[in-house]
Write a protein that holds these residues in place. Structure first.
Motif, PDB file in Angstrom:
ATOM      1  N   CYS A  42       0.788  -1.183  -0.079  1.00 30.80           N
ATOM      2  CA  CYS A  42       0.080  -0.105  -0.062  1.00 30.80           C
ATOM      3  C   CYS A  42       0.940   1.233  -0.065  1.00 30.80           C
ATOM      4  O   CYS A  42       0.427   2.168  -0.894  1.00 30.80           O
ATOM      5  N   HIS A  43       2.005   1.452   0.794  1.00 35.23           N
ATOM      6  CA  HIS A  43       2.835   2.280   0.757  1.00 35.23           C
ATOM      7  C   HIS A  43       3.345   2.843  -0.535  1.00 35.23           C
ATOM      8  O   HIS A  43       3.580   3.759  -1.058  1.00 35.23           O
ATOM      9  N   LYS A  44       3.917   1.632  -1.091  1.00 32.97           N
ATOM     10  CA  LYS A  44       4.294   1.728  -2.827  1.00 32.97           C
ATOM     11  C   LYS A  44       3.438   2.268  -3.609  1.00 32.97           C
ATOM     12  O   LYS A  44       3.548   3.029  -4.528  1.00 32.97           O
ATOM     13  N   ALA A  45       2.256   1.880  -3.422  1.00 40.68           N
ATOM     14  CA  ALA A  45       1.054   2.135  -4.401  1.00 40.68           C
ATOM     15  C   ALA A  45       0.570   3.513  -4.254  1.00 40.68           C
ATOM     16  O   ALA A  45       0.541   4.416  -5.102  1.00 40.68           O
ATOM     17  N   TYR A  46       0.653   3.959  -2.944  1.00 44.50           N
ATOM     18  CA  TYR A  46       0.521   5.381  -2.700  1.00 44.50           C
ATOM     19  C   TYR A  46       1.492   6.273  -3.452  1.00 44.50           C
ATOM     20  O   TYR A  46       1.192   7.285  -4.078  1.00 44.50           O
ATOM     21  N   HIS A  47       2.547   6.169  -3.158  1.00 46.19           N
ATOM     22  CA  HIS A  47       3.823   6.818  -3.689  1.00 46.19           C
ATOM     23  C   HIS A  47       4.234   6.766  -5.160  1.00 46.19           C
ATOM     24  O   HIS A  47       4.539   7.790  -5.964  1.00 46.19           O
ATOM     25  N   LYS A  48       3.460   5.611  -5.593  1.00 46.36           N
ATOM     26  CA  LYS A  48       3.721   5.531  -7.233  1.00 46.36           C
ATOM     27  C   LYS A  48       2.813   6.530  -7.757  1.00 46.36           C
ATOM     28  O   LYS A  48       2.889   7.330  -8.683  1.00 46.36           O
ATOM     29  N   LYS A  49       1.509   6.605  -7.019  1.00 46.80           N
ATOM     30  CA  LYS A  49       0.578   7.508  -7.564  1.00 46.80           C
ATOM     31  C   LYS A  49       0.771   9.200  -7.248  1.00 46.80           C
ATOM     32  O   LYS A  49       0.632   9.831  -8.252  1.00 46.80           O
ATOM     33  N   HIS A  50       1.236   9.271  -6.236  1.00 47.82           N
ATOM     34  CA  HIS A  50       1.532  10.559  -5.676  1.00 47.82           C
ATOM     35  C   HIS A  50       3.088  11.211  -5.750  1.00 47.82           C
ATOM     36  O   HIS A  50       3.089  12.263  -5.258  1.00 47.82           O
ATOM     37  N   GLY A  51       3.858  10.330  -5.745  1.00 41.45           N
ATOM     38  CA  GLY A  51       5.457  10.625  -5.786  1.00 41.45           C
ATOM     39  C   GLY A  51       5.608  10.894  -4.376  1.00 41.45           C
ATOM     40  O   GLY A  51       5.012  10.654  -3.406  1.00 41.45           O
ATOM     41  N   LEU A  52       7.021  11.077  -4.208  1.00 40.48           N
ATOM     42  CA  LEU A  52       7.448  11.271  -2.801  1.00 40.48           C
ATOM     43  C   LEU A  52       7.257  12.737  -2.225  1.00 40.48           C
ATOM     44  O   LEU A  52       7.168  12.902  -0.981  1.00 40.48           O
ATOM     45  N   SER A  53       7.546  13.733  -2.918  1.00 38.14           N
ATOM     46  CA  SER A  53       7.219  15.075  -2.881  1.00 38.14           C
ATOM     47  C   SER A  53       5.870  15.537  -2.552  1.00 38.14           C
ATOM     48  O   SER A  53       5.465  16.807  -2.193  1.00 38.14           O
ATOM     49  N   ASN A  54       4.921  14.878  -3.079  1.00 38.61           N
ATOM     50  CA  ASN A  54       3.463  15.444  -3.186  1.00 38.61           C
ATOM     51  C   ASN A  54       2.664  14.837  -2.028  1.00 38.61           C
ATOM     52  O   ASN A  54       1.360  14.954  -2.106  1.00 38.61           O
ATOM     53  N   ALA A  55       3.359  14.162  -1.023  1.00 39.59           N
ATOM     54  CA  ALA A  55       2.595  13.672  -0.002  1.00 39.59           C
ATOM     55  C   ALA A  55       2.024  14.861   0.827  1.00 39.59           C
ATOM     56  O   ALA A  55       2.384  15.719   1.549  1.00 39.59           O
ATOM     57  N   THR A  56       0.347  14.617   1.103  1.00 37.42           N
ATOM     58  CA  THR A  56      -0.230  15.619   1.913  1.00 37.42           C
ATOM     59  C   THR A  56      -1.448  14.899   2.567  1.00 37.42           C
ATOM     60  O   THR A  56      -1.844  13.841   1.940  1.00 37.42           O
ATOM     61  N   LEU A  57      -1.909  15.267   3.579  1.00 38.64           N
ATOM     62  CA  LEU A  57      -3.157  14.531   4.123  1.00 38.64           C
ATOM     63  C   LEU A  57      -4.349  14.709   3.143  1.00 38.64           C
ATOM     64  O   LEU A  57      -4.977  13.540   3.019  1.00 38.64           O
ATOM     65  N   ASN A  58      -4.411  15.582   2.318  1.00 40.12           N
ATOM     66  CA  ASN A  58      -5.438  15.624   1.444  1.00 40.12           C
ATOM     67  C   ASN A  58      -5.407  14.465   0.393  1.00 40.12           C
ATOM     68  O   ASN A  58      -6.178  13.965  -0.132  1.00 40.12           O
ATOM     69  N   THR A  59      -4.252  14.443  -0.340  1.00 34.07           N
ATOM     70  CA  THR A  59      -4.043  13.569  -1.201  1.00 34.07           C
ATOM     71  C   THR A  59      -4.104  11.948  -0.793  1.00 34.07           C
ATOM     72  O   THR A  59      -4.444  11.070  -1.287  1.00 34.07           O
ATOM     73  N   PHE A  60      -3.659  11.877   0.687  1.00 32.10           N
ATOM     74  CA  PHE A  60      -3.774  10.538   1.290  1.00 32.10           C
ATOM     75  C   PHE A  60      -5.335  10.332   1.407  1.00 32.10           C
ATOM     76  O   PHE A  60      -5.741   9.125   1.179  1.00 32.10           O
ATOM     77  N   CYS A  61      -6.215  11.084   1.789  1.00 33.07           N
ATOM     78  CA  CYS A  61      -7.535  10.873   1.988  1.00 33.07           C
ATOM     79  C   CYS A  61      -8.227  10.574   0.746  1.00 33.07           C
ATOM     80  O   CYS A  61      -9.171   9.551   0.766  1.00 33.07           O
ATOM     81  N   GLU A  62      -7.947  11.106  -0.347  1.00 35.06           N
ATOM     82  CA  GLU A  62      -8.535  11.022  -1.845  1.00 35.06           C
ATOM     83  C   GLU A  62      -8.076   9.393  -2.185  1.00 35.06           C
ATOM     84  O   GLU A  62      -8.796   8.765  -2.667  1.00 35.06           O
ATOM     85  N   TRP A  63      -6.790   8.948  -2.139  1.00 38.45           N
ATOM     86  CA  TRP A  63      -6.273   7.706  -2.345  1.00 38.45           C
ATOM     87  C   TRP A  63      -6.907   6.817  -1.474  1.00 38.45           C
ATOM     88  O   TRP A  63      -7.290   5.680  -2.020  1.00 38.45           O
ATOM     89  N   PHE A  64      -7.061   7.117  -0.206  1.00 34.26           N
ATOM     90  CA  PHE A  64      -7.822   6.037   0.637  1.00 34.26           C
ATOM     91  C   PHE A  64      -9.090   5.766   0.326  1.00 34.26           C
ATOM     92  O   PHE A  64      -9.228   4.609   0.255  1.00 34.26           O
ATOM     93  N   LYS A  65      -9.728   6.775   0.097  1.00 37.68           N
ATOM     94  CA  LYS A  65     -11.194   6.457  -0.511  1.00 37.68           C
ATOM     95  C   LYS A  65     -11.172   5.701  -1.736  1.00 37.68           C
ATOM     96  O   LYS A  65     -12.109   4.656  -1.960  1.00 37.68           O
ATOM     97  N   GLU A  66     -10.243   5.581  -2.598  1.00 44.10           N
ATOM     98  CA  GLU A  66     -10.227   4.820  -3.958  1.00 44.10           C
ATOM     99  C   GLU A  66      -9.843   3.401  -3.528  1.00 44.10           C
ATOM    100  O   GLU A  66     -10.074   2.623  -4.526  1.00 44.10           O
ATOM    101  N   ASN A  67      -8.925   3.253  -2.373  1.00 40.75           N
ATOM    102  CA  ASN A  67      -8.599   2.001  -2.336  1.00 40.75           C
ATOM    103  C   ASN A  67      -9.224   1.146  -1.126  1.00 40.75           C
ATOM    104  O   ASN A  67      -8.603  -0.045  -0.922  1.00 40.75           O
ATOM    105  N   VAL A  68     -10.099   1.756  -0.463  1.00 40.24           N
ATOM    106  CA  VAL A  68     -10.766   1.001   0.749  1.00 40.24           C
ATOM    107  C   VAL A  68     -12.156   0.419   0.114  1.00 40.24           C
ATOM    108  O   VAL A  68     -12.855   0.708  -0.615  1.00 40.24           O
TER     109      VAL A  68
END
Length: 68
Positions: A42-68
């Motif tokens: 899951c960690h690799k999948a998140y960073h594959k989509k959003h990169g390492l430098s674009n991590a924010t709470l908002n991008t995580f919440c969006e990604w979480f909704k798509e993957n749960v």
């Protein structure tokens, strides 16, 4: 001791994920409320989509909704 996305609780494969990225939010680096446990996949999948430098709470919440 569990991935907060997929529920994997296999030992030895959890990563600490900074909700607001380590590089861009130095004030939150050691804030325990800025972290979540993710399995390696899951960690690799998140960073594959959003990169390492674009991590924010908002991008995580969006990604979480798509993957749960």
């Amino acid at each position: 001791y569990t991935c907060q996305v997929c529920g994997d609780n296999t030992g030895g494969n959890l990563n600490a994920h900074h909700l607001n990225g380590y590089a861009n939010f130095p004030e939150d680096r050691v804030n325990p409320y800025n972290g979540i446990t993710l399995c390696e996949l899951c960690h690799k999948a998140y960073h594959k989509k959003h990169g390492l430098s674009n991590a924010t709470l908002n991008t995580f919440c969006e990604w979480f909704k798509e993957n749960v």
